[in-house]
Design an enzyme around this catalytic site. Sequence first.
Site, PDB file in Angstrom:
ATOM      1  N   CYS A  39       0.815  -1.228   0.000  1.00  0.00           N
ATOM      2  CA  CYS A  39       0.000   0.000   0.000  1.00  0.00           C
ATOM      3  C   CYS A  39       0.842   1.269   0.000  1.00  0.00           C
ATOM      4  O   CYS A  39       0.616   2.177  -0.803  1.00  0.00           O
ATOM      5  CB  CYS A  39      -0.987  -0.004   1.161  1.00  0.00           C
ATOM      6  SG  CYS A  39      -0.228   0.033   2.808  1.00  0.00           S
ATOM      7  N   HIS A  77      -5.559   1.139  -3.488  1.00  0.00           N
ATOM      8  CA  HIS A  77      -4.631   0.675  -2.462  1.00  0.00           C
ATOM      9  C   HIS A  77      -4.226  -0.753  -2.797  1.00  0.00           C
ATOM     10  O   HIS A  77      -4.743  -1.337  -3.751  1.00  0.00           O
ATOM     11  CB  HIS A  77      -5.273   0.764  -1.071  1.00  0.00           C
ATOM     12  CG  HIS A  77      -6.536  -0.035  -0.941  1.00  0.00           C
ATOM     13  ND1 HIS A  77      -6.750  -0.932   0.066  1.00  0.00           N
ATOM     14  CD2 HIS A  77      -7.655  -0.092  -1.711  1.00  0.00           C
ATOM     15  CE1 HIS A  77      -7.947  -1.493  -0.073  1.00  0.00           C
ATOM     16  NE2 HIS A  77      -8.513  -0.992  -1.144  1.00  0.00           N
ATOM     17  N   HIS A 111      -2.117   1.197   7.146  1.00  0.00           N
ATOM     18  CA  HIS A 111      -2.574   1.038   5.772  1.00  0.00           C
ATOM     19  C   HIS A 111      -2.899   2.409   5.201  1.00  0.00           C
ATOM     20  O   HIS A 111      -3.364   3.301   5.918  1.00  0.00           O
ATOM     21  CB  HIS A 111      -3.817   0.138   5.721  1.00  0.00           C
ATOM     22  CG  HIS A 111      -4.195  -0.278   4.331  1.00  0.00           C
ATOM     23  ND1 HIS A 111      -3.445  -1.171   3.591  1.00  0.00           N
ATOM     24  CD2 HIS A 111      -5.228   0.080   3.539  1.00  0.00           C
ATOM     25  CE1 HIS A 111      -4.019  -1.341   2.413  1.00  0.00           C
ATOM     26  NE2 HIS A 111      -5.095  -0.590   2.349  1.00  0.00           N
TER      27      HIS A 111
END
Length: 160
Positions: A60, A129, A113
Amino acid sequence: MNKRLWLTGVIVCSLLYITIKINSKYRELPVKQHQVISKALQYEGIPYKAGGTTSKGMDCSGLVQTSFKNIAIQLPRSSKAMSTEGEKVSIHEVVVGDLLFFNIDRLQGSINHVGLVTSVNDNSVKFIHSTTKKGVIVSSMNESYWSDAFVKAKRILLSE
């Protein structure tokens, strides 16, 4: 003869309108946002790879870092470090090119994340992502998994 000419004109105009409508979604963006999103979308479908930053595999933060590097903006390598950059914005104020940060329960850390906003509509914020199972994908903040894990949004790209 006039009917043919008229019909041809209608068909050409219709096709032109459809083409403009489809392509205008990203074309109307400021140049830097367009370049960042275009670069990120090139990686859609690439498999997940921890520490990856290439078309062979991407994580990510690697996806976000690589996309911004395309416009000569150097971001930190980890999502947590990235989350300290830029200007904090409300999820209701995000625009294309903003970063979304998440705390996924199975991972360590309060921010672990990151995703890049690709579109904002009346009822939907979509972001690209990289996930461990599906690789680089576009998801929606309307999905409860992502809305529950959301921590904050940051703006790196200021108005041109």
